[in-house]
Design a protein around this motif. Structure first.
Motif: not given
Length: 152
Positions: A108-135
């Motif tokens: 939306r910000l890019r469109a307001e400025r007349g700049v082409a949209p970006v592609n969005i690549v979503i990377v899955p959350m990496v989990t720890a040994e216990d299956g919960s999110r690594l943070s």
């Protein structure tokens, strides 16, 4: 392929951060890494254990050791996006599942400025040994290490 962008606090760099940066490098010729300033991190409710200078040095070291042949720049972030992602050269925003919503905001910000949209690549959350999110907060609490191995 153009330039991709990622962003974060990068206080304690862990396997999840490496997955995010690695994916950004897979989908582009170069990456702009937005590094949150101390003030911006605090506004976002984060309490980095390391100041901006230390986090910058750590991130530079990781880039040179983990991604030695990569082309990258690190830009200080004082808001969600920073100026680089509003530039035409940035073609892709790489985000975690947790921050995926920011792609629409950026386009939306890019469109307001007349700049082409970006592609969005979503990377899955990496989990720890216990299956919960690594943070960073789990690493700081000594629950897991930066690879996601349980420490208790």
């Amino acid at each position: 392929m153009g330039v991709s962008a990622v962003g974060g606090t990068f206080d304690i760099i862990h396997r999840g951060h490496l997955a995010l940066i690695g994916r950004a490098l897979e989908v582009s010729d170069a990456v702009v890494i937005g590094l949150a300033s101390d003030e911006f991190a605090r506004r976002r409710g984060k309490r980095p254990g390391h100041g901006y200078g230390e986090r910058l040095a750590g991130l530079q070291g990781v880039m040179h050791s983990e991604f030695p042949d990569s082309t990258f720049e690190i830009a200080r972030l004082d808001d969600d996006f920073g100026p680089a992602v509003l530039e035409e050269r940035v073609k892709t925003l790489v985000v975690s599942e947790e921050t995926a919503h920011k792609g629409g905001v950026l386009n939306r910000l890019r469109a307001e400025r007349g700049v082409a949209p970006v592609n969005i690549v979503i990377v899955p959350m990496v989990t720890a040994e216990d299956g919960s999110r690594l943070s960073t907060s789990r690493i700081r609490a000594s629950e897991v290490d930066s690879e996601g191995r349980l420490t208790r």
